[in-house]
Design a protein around this motif. Sequence first.
Motif, PDB file in Angstrom:
ATOM      1  N   GLY A 100       0.796  -1.175   0.089  1.00 62.04           N
ATOM      2  CA  GLY A 100      -0.152  -0.048  -0.106  1.00 62.04           C
ATOM      3  C   GLY A 100       0.940   1.349   0.005  1.00 62.04           C
ATOM      4  N   ALA A 101       1.982   1.332   0.832  1.00 62.99           N
ATOM      5  CA  ALA A 101       2.914   2.337   1.050  1.00 62.99           C
ATOM      6  C   ALA A 101       3.527   2.634  -0.491  1.00 62.99           C
ATOM      7  CB  ALA A 101       3.746   2.079   1.795  1.00 62.99           C
ATOM      8  N   CYS A 102       3.858   1.580  -1.276  1.00 61.65           N
ATOM      9  CA  CYS A 102       4.364   1.840  -2.692  1.00 61.65           C
ATOM     10  C   CYS A 102       3.407   2.449  -3.579  1.00 61.65           C
ATOM     11  CB  CYS A 102       4.841   0.314  -3.040  1.00 61.65           C
ATOM     12  SG  CYS A 102       6.294  -0.251  -2.249  1.00 61.65           S
ATOM     13  N   ALA A 103       2.225   1.764  -3.450  1.00 63.16           N
ATOM     14  CA  ALA A 103       1.258   2.500  -4.206  1.00 63.16           C
ATOM     15  C   ALA A 103       0.780   3.889  -4.130  1.00 63.16           C
ATOM     16  CB  ALA A 103      -0.197   1.677  -4.263  1.00 63.16           C
ATOM     17  N   ALA A 104       0.862   4.310  -2.516  1.00 62.87           N
ATOM     18  CA  ALA A 104       0.722   5.764  -2.381  1.00 62.87           C
ATOM     19  C   ALA A 104       2.092   6.634  -2.800  1.00 62.87           C
ATOM     20  CB  ALA A 104       0.578   6.035  -0.709  1.00 62.87           C
ATOM     21  N   ILE A 105       3.119   6.042  -2.638  1.00 62.37           N
ATOM     22  CA  ILE A 105       4.304   6.676  -3.086  1.00 62.37           C
ATOM     23  C   ILE A 105       4.302   7.120  -4.667  1.00 62.37           C
ATOM     24  CG2 ILE A 105       6.753   6.727  -3.370  1.00 62.37           C
ATOM     25  CD1 ILE A 105       6.734   5.314  -0.737  1.00 62.37           C
ATOM     26  N   ILE A 106       3.692   6.016  -5.495  1.00 60.96           N
ATOM     27  CA  ILE A 106       3.757   5.946  -6.887  1.00 60.96           C
ATOM     28  C   ILE A 106       2.636   7.267  -7.167  1.00 60.96           C
ATOM     29  CG2 ILE A 106       2.648   5.018  -8.744  1.00 60.96           C
ATOM     30  CD1 ILE A 106       3.767   2.418  -8.102  1.00 60.96           C
ATOM     31  N   GLY A 107       1.690   7.323  -6.225  1.00 60.83           N
ATOM     32  CA  GLY A 107       0.766   8.499  -6.553  1.00 60.83           C
ATOM     33  C   GLY A 107       1.281   9.855  -5.857  1.00 60.83           C
ATOM     34  N   ILE A 108       2.169   9.962  -5.148  1.00 57.83           N
ATOM     35  CA  ILE A 108       2.868  11.213  -4.656  1.00 57.83           C
ATOM     36  C   ILE A 108       4.031  11.549  -5.788  1.00 57.83           C
ATOM     37  CG2 ILE A 108       4.593  12.260  -3.169  1.00 57.83           C
ATOM     38  CD1 ILE A 108       3.363  10.555  -0.936  1.00 57.83           C
ATOM     39  N   VAL A 109       4.614  10.586  -6.273  1.00 59.42           N
ATOM     40  CA  VAL A 109       5.545  10.817  -7.356  1.00 59.42           C
ATOM     41  C   VAL A 109       5.148  11.359  -8.696  1.00 59.42           C
ATOM     42  CG1 VAL A 109       7.377   9.870  -8.840  1.00 59.42           C
ATOM     43  CG2 VAL A 109       7.467   9.312  -6.340  1.00 59.42           C
ATOM     44  N   GLU A 110       4.082  10.728  -9.121  1.00 58.57           N
ATOM     45  CA  GLU A 110       3.374  11.012 -10.086  1.00 58.57           C
ATOM     46  C   GLU A 110       2.814  12.344 -10.172  1.00 58.57           C
ATOM     47  OE1 GLU A 110       3.669   9.971 -13.296  1.00 58.57           O
ATOM     48  OE2 GLU A 110       4.923   8.550 -12.614  1.00 58.57           O
ATOM     49  N   PHE A 111       2.070  12.660  -8.858  1.00 60.28           N
ATOM     50  CA  PHE A 111       1.348  13.934  -8.870  1.00 60.28           C
ATOM     51  C   PHE A 111       2.383  15.162  -8.741  1.00 60.28           C
ATOM     52  CE2 PHE A 111      -0.679  17.472  -6.714  1.00 60.28           C
ATOM     53  CZ  PHE A 111      -2.088  17.181  -7.277  1.00 60.28           C
ATOM     54  N   ASN A 112       3.527  14.732  -8.066  1.00 59.17           N
ATOM     55  CA  ASN A 112       4.724  15.828  -8.100  1.00 59.17           C
ATOM     56  C   ASN A 112       5.008  15.805  -9.542  1.00 59.17           C
ATOM     57  OD1 ASN A 112       5.205  16.759  -5.529  1.00 59.17           O
ATOM     58  ND2 ASN A 112       6.047  14.706  -4.986  1.00 59.17           N
ATOM     59  N   HIS A 113       5.294  15.010 -10.353  1.00 58.86           N
ATOM     60  CA  HIS A 113       5.518  15.046 -11.785  1.00 58.86           C
ATOM     61  C   HIS A 113       4.554  15.900 -12.571  1.00 58.86           C
ATOM     62  CE1 HIS A 113       5.960  13.441 -15.879  1.00 58.86           C
ATOM     63  NE2 HIS A 113       7.220  13.720 -15.599  1.00 58.86           N
ATOM     64  N   MET A 114       3.239  15.747 -12.447  1.00 53.27           N
ATOM     65  CA  MET A 114       2.113  16.514 -12.954  1.00 53.27           C
ATOM     66  C   MET A 114       2.522  18.099 -12.572  1.00 53.27           C
ATOM     67  SD  MET A 114      -1.154  14.510 -12.367  1.00 53.27           S
ATOM     68  CE  MET A 114      -1.770  13.086 -13.451  1.00 53.27           C
ATOM     69  N   HIS A 115       2.535  18.254 -11.400  1.00 55.33           N
ATOM     70  CA  HIS A 115       3.004  19.570 -10.775  1.00 55.33           C
ATOM     71  C   HIS A 115       4.002  20.276 -11.402  1.00 55.33           C
ATOM     72  CE1 HIS A 115       3.275  23.194  -7.916  1.00 55.33           C
ATOM     73  NE2 HIS A 115       4.278  22.519  -7.652  1.00 55.33           N
ATOM     74  N   HIS A 116       5.288  19.605 -11.345  1.00 55.17           N
ATOM     75  CA  HIS A 116       6.416  20.237 -11.891  1.00 55.17           C
ATOM     76  C   HIS A 116       6.426  20.368 -13.549  1.00 55.17           C
ATOM     77  CE1 HIS A 116       8.310  20.625  -8.243  1.00 55.17           C
ATOM     78  NE2 HIS A 116       8.243  19.050  -8.116  1.00 55.17           N
ATOM     79  N   ASN A 117       5.604  19.535 -14.129  1.00 54.77           N
ATOM     80  CA  ASN A 117       5.316  19.562 -15.588  1.00 54.77           C
ATOM     81  C   ASN A 117       4.358  20.777 -15.987  1.00 54.77           C
ATOM     82  OD1 ASN A 117       7.466  17.942 -16.260  1.00 54.77           O
ATOM     83  ND2 ASN A 117       6.282  16.191 -16.585  1.00 54.77           N
ATOM     84  N   GLY A 118       3.464  21.327 -15.030  1.00 52.34           N
ATOM     85  CA  GLY A 118       2.686  22.179 -15.075  1.00 52.34           C
ATOM     86  C   GLY A 118       1.595  21.825 -15.996  1.00 52.34           C
ATOM     87  N   ILE A 119       1.190  20.472 -15.543  1.00 54.46           N
ATOM     88  CA  ILE A 119      -0.103  20.089 -16.164  1.00 54.46           C
ATOM     89  C   ILE A 119      -1.297  21.233 -16.054  1.00 54.46           C
ATOM     90  CG2 ILE A 119      -1.851  18.194 -16.067  1.00 54.46           C
ATOM     91  CD1 ILE A 119       0.957  17.257 -17.200  1.00 54.46           C
ATOM     92  N   THR A 120      -1.714  21.398 -17.004  1.00 55.49           N
ATOM     93  CA  THR A 120      -2.916  22.496 -17.126  1.00 55.49           C
ATOM     94  C   THR A 120      -4.241  21.879 -17.165  1.00 55.49           C
ATOM     95  OG1 THR A 120      -2.745  22.741 -19.430  1.00 55.49           O
ATOM     96  CG2 THR A 120      -1.440  24.368 -18.197  1.00 55.49           C
ATOM     97  N   ASN A 121      -4.558  20.691 -16.994  1.00 60.43           N
ATOM     98  CA  ASN A 121      -5.639  19.872 -17.088  1.00 60.43           C
ATOM     99  C   ASN A 121      -5.917  19.076 -16.120  1.00 60.43           C
ATOM    100  OD1 ASN A 121      -8.433  19.181 -17.481  1.00 60.43           O
ATOM    101  ND2 ASN A 121      -8.152  18.563 -19.571  1.00 60.43           N
TER     102      ASN A 121
END
Length: 187
Positions: free
Chosen positions: A22-43
């Motif tokens: 479960g922690a691995c799945a949550a970490i994947i979510g955190i990493v991918e959300f950070n990736h969206m944030h840093h790439n400036g996902i606009t939608n």
Amino acid sequence: MAKKVKMTAMPQMVSLFNGMGGACAAIIGIVEFNHMHHNGITNMMTTDALIVLAGLIIGSISFAGSMIAYGKLDGKINDRTFPAGQIMNIVLLLAIVGLTAYIMMQPEANLSYMYALLFISLLYGVLFVMPIGGADMPVVISLLNSFTGVAAAFAGFLYGNMAMLTGGILVGSAGTILTMLMCNAMN
């Protein structure tokens, strides 16, 4: 660790290992959300954003709940009920759904909201398992195991990894079936 554990302590070990999934799945979510944030996902109203948030939520709940289950089975944590505990759980669940919808309506990924969602999900995982007694703990572990499988399936879908997707679907469905069978057997 698996070679050294006594058979009577096997449920604790299963809960611990499930919590790590479960922690691995949550970490994947955190990493991918950070990736969206840093790439400036606009939608944020995309399938990928929903999958990332769902994996984050389910993985966090599974991790926190599994750690409480481990502590209870190992005798480190006692059963605790809270006044209006069911109402608190419903409020937290509604907060999770509402915050997820709010995040998805934002024009870009916001890390503050994501961390708030992570915290609420972890809190829900703790409060969800705390009042459950020791005899019902195998049912809870089976349910949390199915949660971890679903979170892994979301990650497999996100990455286009068919092995991860298939494994997550198998674990999620098997855990759900086992949970239902155990509930029926225990009335």
